[in-house]
Design a protein around this motif. Structure first.
Motif, PDB file in Angstrom:
ATOM      1  N   ARG A 198       0.820  -1.210   0.000  1.00 18.84           N
ATOM      2  CA  ARG A 198       0.000   0.000   0.000  1.00 18.84           C
ATOM      3  C   ARG A 198       0.855   1.262   0.000  1.00 18.84           C
ATOM      4  N   LEU A 199       0.241   2.316  -0.532  1.00 17.63           N
ATOM      5  CA  LEU A 199       0.837   3.652  -0.572  1.00 17.63           C
ATOM      6  C   LEU A 199      -0.147   4.626   0.047  1.00 17.63           C
ATOM      7  N   ALA A 200       0.342   5.475   0.956  1.00 18.55           N
ATOM      8  CA  ALA A 200      -0.466   6.552   1.524  1.00 18.55           C
ATOM      9  C   ALA A 200       0.168   7.882   1.140  1.00 18.55           C
ATOM     10  N   LEU A 201      -0.534   8.654   0.334  1.00 15.90           N
ATOM     11  CA  LEU A 201      -0.149  10.033   0.036  1.00 15.90           C
ATOM     12  C   LEU A 201      -0.956  10.922   0.972  1.00 15.90           C
ATOM     13  N   PHE A 202      -0.256  11.657   1.824  1.00 22.87           N
ATOM     14  CA  PHE A 202      -0.914  12.328   2.953  1.00 22.87           C
ATOM     15  C   PHE A 202      -0.477  13.778   3.052  1.00 22.87           C
ATOM     16  N   HIS A 203      -1.374  14.603   3.561  1.00 21.49           N
ATOM     17  CA  HIS A 203      -1.009  15.940   4.025  1.00 21.49           C
ATOM     18  C   HIS A 203      -1.916  16.269   5.197  1.00 21.49           C
ATOM     19  N   PRO A 204      -1.390  16.905   6.250  1.00 18.38           N
ATOM     20  CA  PRO A 204      -2.201  17.159   7.437  1.00 18.38           C
ATOM     21  C   PRO A 204      -3.306  18.193   7.248  1.00 18.38           C
ATOM     22  N   ILE A 205      -3.348  18.888   6.122  1.00 20.87           N
ATOM     23  CA  ILE A 205      -4.510  19.704   5.766  1.00 20.87           C
ATOM     24  C   ILE A 205      -4.840  19.429   4.306  1.00 20.87           C
ATOM     25  N   GLY A 206      -6.089  19.735   3.924  1.00 23.70           N
ATOM     26  CA  GLY A 206      -6.549  19.448   2.577  1.00 23.70           C
ATOM     27  C   GLY A 206      -6.032  20.434   1.542  1.00 23.70           C
TER      28      GLY A 206
ATOM     29  N   ALA B 251      -7.563  22.672  -0.409  1.00 28.65           N
ATOM     30  CA  ALA B 251      -8.060  24.047  -0.351  1.00 28.65           C
ATOM     31  C   ALA B 251      -7.405  24.821   0.788  1.00 28.65           C
ATOM     32  N   ALA B 252      -7.297  24.175   1.950  1.00 27.49           N
ATOM     33  CA  ALA B 252      -6.673  24.843   3.094  1.00 27.49           C
ATOM     34  C   ALA B 252      -5.196  25.122   2.834  1.00 27.49           C
TER      35      ALA B 252
ATOM     36  N   ARG C 298      -3.376  28.772   2.634  1.00 28.67           N
ATOM     37  CA  ARG C 298      -2.217  29.078   3.478  1.00 28.67           C
ATOM     38  C   ARG C 298      -1.144  29.799   2.683  1.00 28.67           C
ATOM     39  N   HIS C 299      -0.993  29.418   1.412  1.00 28.10           N
ATOM     40  CA  HIS C 299       0.043  30.011   0.559  1.00 28.10           C
ATOM     41  C   HIS C 299      -0.494  31.126  -0.340  1.00 28.10           C
ATOM     42  N   GLY C 300      -1.735  31.561  -0.093  1.00 25.56           N
ATOM     43  CA  GLY C 300      -2.302  32.658  -0.861  1.00 25.56           C
ATOM     44  C   GLY C 300      -2.593  32.304  -2.309  1.00 25.56           C
ATOM     45  N   ARG C 301      -2.916  31.041  -2.554  1.00 26.29           N
ATOM     46  CA  ARG C 301      -3.199  30.596  -3.918  1.00 26.29           C
ATOM     47  C   ARG C 301      -4.596  29.985  -3.984  1.00 26.29           C
TER      48      ARG C 301
ATOM     49  N   ASP D 265     -10.750  19.823   4.867  1.00 27.13           N
ATOM     50  CA  ASP D 265      -9.895  20.837   5.477  1.00 27.13           C
ATOM     51  C   ASP D 265      -8.885  20.240   6.447  1.00 27.13           C
ATOM     52  N   SER D 266      -9.265  19.191   7.166  1.00 28.15           N
ATOM     53  CA  SER D 266      -8.407  18.645   8.211  1.00 28.15           C
ATOM     54  C   SER D 266      -7.368  17.663   7.706  1.00 28.15           C
ATOM     55  N   ARG D 267      -7.469  17.198   6.463  1.00 21.18           N
ATOM     56  CA  ARG D 267      -6.461  16.292   5.935  1.00 21.18           C
ATOM     57  C   ARG D 267      -6.684  15.988   4.464  1.00 21.18           C
ATOM     58  N   PHE D 268      -5.592  15.556   3.828  1.00 20.90           N
ATOM     59  CA  PHE D 268      -5.638  14.967   2.483  1.00 20.90           C
ATOM     60  C   PHE D 268      -5.049  13.562   2.613  1.00 20.90           C
TER      61      PHE D 268
END
Length: 206
Positions: A146-154, A156-157, A161-164, A195-198
């Motif tokens: 298995r592969l998990a591609l993760f980010h702690p925010i989604g 859009a959030a 955060r980066h103004g984009r 919003d809370s994760r990807f």
């Protein structure tokens, strides 16, 4: 003349430079992400004795959770392009739970089909050749792994955060990510973007 190798090397150098200057205070800037990492690791479905790679591990936030999941008999490898990030991981004591290796996700120092899973937090946005790099992650993972591609925010959030704004070309959008993974040897099984994760969970096919 083919400029691809030069472009690849230049992109790696840019990524290394970006993270090198941010390594020292990386976890101070994002102090509340730990529980989200642990939850994402749990969704990988690892078992004691298995082998897992944290690709682009940074300061190693996922490494303790990965070690707890595979146990003392398992194998945990933390690989990152930026030595300064791994130095912070070592200072945080994470060298005691994983082997820390400076390396490029395009050329992994791992034998074929050696791993049961790959965890990758925030990695895909920094891959110079996403299709080839995801295929390299597939190479080192056994069929059914298995592969998990993760980010702690989604998405859009993170863009806010980066103004984009999110664009249709974003590789992490499901219509783009699913065929990208399929072409690299993965089947996307679960996709969460809030919003809370990807989190995109995929299985190694073939």
């Amino acid at each position: 003349m083919n400029d691809a190798p030069l472009d690849h090397a230049a992109e790696l150098a840019r990524t290394r430079e970006f993270f090198a200057v941010r390594a020292a205070d990386w976890e101070v800037r994002f102090p509340d992400d730990g529980p989200r990492y642990e939850a994402a690791v749990a969704e990988l479905g690892l078992h004691p004795g298995q082998a897992v790679l944290d690709a682009g591990c940074g300061t190693g936030r996922a490494l303790p959770a990965l070690r707890r999941t595979v146990g003392l008999d398992g194998t945990v490898l933390g690989l990152d392009l930026t030595p300064e990030m791994l130095q912070q991981a070592a200072r945080a004591g994470r060298a005691a739970v994983a082997a820390l290796v400076v390396g490029d996700c395009g050329q992994l120092p791992v034998r074929t089909a050696a791993l049961d899973a790959v965890f990758a937090a925030g990695l895909i946005a920094h891959l110079p050749e996403p299709a080839a790099n995801l295929a390299e992650l597939a190479r080192v993972t056994r069929p059914g792994g298995r592969l998990a591609l993760f980010h702690p925010i989604g998405r859009a959030a993170l863009a806010a955060r980066h103004g984009r704004r999110i664009t249709p070309e974003d590789l992490r959008a499901e219509p783009n990510l699913r065929p990208l993974l399929a072409g690299a040897g993965w089947r996307l099984e679960r996709y969460v973007d809030e919003d809370s994760r990807f989190l995109a969970l995929a299985v190694r096919v073939g």
